[in-house]
Design a protein around this motif. Sequence first.
Motif, PDB file in Angstrom:
ATOM      1  N   TRP A  62       0.815  -1.210   0.000  1.00 38.34           N
ATOM      2  CA  TRP A  62       0.000   0.000   0.000  1.00 38.34           C
ATOM      3  C   TRP A  62       0.850   1.262   0.000  1.00 38.34           C
ATOM      4  CZ3 TRP A  62       0.933   3.117   4.098  1.00 38.34           C
ATOM      5  CH2 TRP A  62       1.454   2.535   5.236  1.00 38.34           C
ATOM      6  N   SER A  68       2.414   3.175  -4.016  1.00 34.81           N
ATOM      7  CA  SER A  68       1.850   4.238  -4.856  1.00 34.81           C
ATOM      8  C   SER A  68       2.207   5.637  -4.348  1.00 34.81           C
ATOM      9  CB  SER A  68       0.343   4.072  -5.004  1.00 34.81           C
ATOM     10  OG  SER A  68      -0.284   4.040  -3.759  1.00 34.81           O
ATOM     11  N   ARG A  74       4.950   6.387  -2.878  1.00 36.03           N
ATOM     12  CA  ARG A  74       6.369   6.527  -3.172  1.00 36.03           C
ATOM     13  C   ARG A  74       6.600   6.880  -4.637  1.00 36.03           C
ATOM     14  NH1 ARG A  74      10.418   2.683  -0.003  1.00 36.03           N
ATOM     15  NH2 ARG A  74       9.852   3.343   2.073  1.00 36.03           N
ATOM     16  N   ARG A  75       5.696   6.476  -5.511  1.00 37.47           N
ATOM     17  CA  ARG A  75       5.843   6.813  -6.930  1.00 37.47           C
ATOM     18  C   ARG A  75       5.610   8.299  -7.183  1.00 37.47           C
ATOM     19  NH1 ARG A  75       2.482   1.887  -7.850  1.00 37.47           N
ATOM     20  NH2 ARG A  75       3.994   0.219  -8.034  1.00 37.47           N
TER      21      ARG A  75
END
Length: 67
Positions: A30, A33, A35-36
């Motif tokens: 979880w 995303s 971190r992107r």
Amino acid sequence: MLFGLVATAPAVGLAAVAVTRPKPLAAPGWALSPRRLRSGHIGDYVAWLPVGAGLLGALALPGILTS
């Protein structure tokens, strides 16, 4: 001095585990995303600083208004 040693020992141990075996300490699914959203460019830091400051301000506002 004893408190400092007791507090430092687990920190050094956790750092050693993180360096030698990073897979058990990897981010959960979880968390990938968010971190992107951060690529590491300076523009990301410039953009996210006001977002974080605004969020902290919004969270503190009820406490400020009721005082």
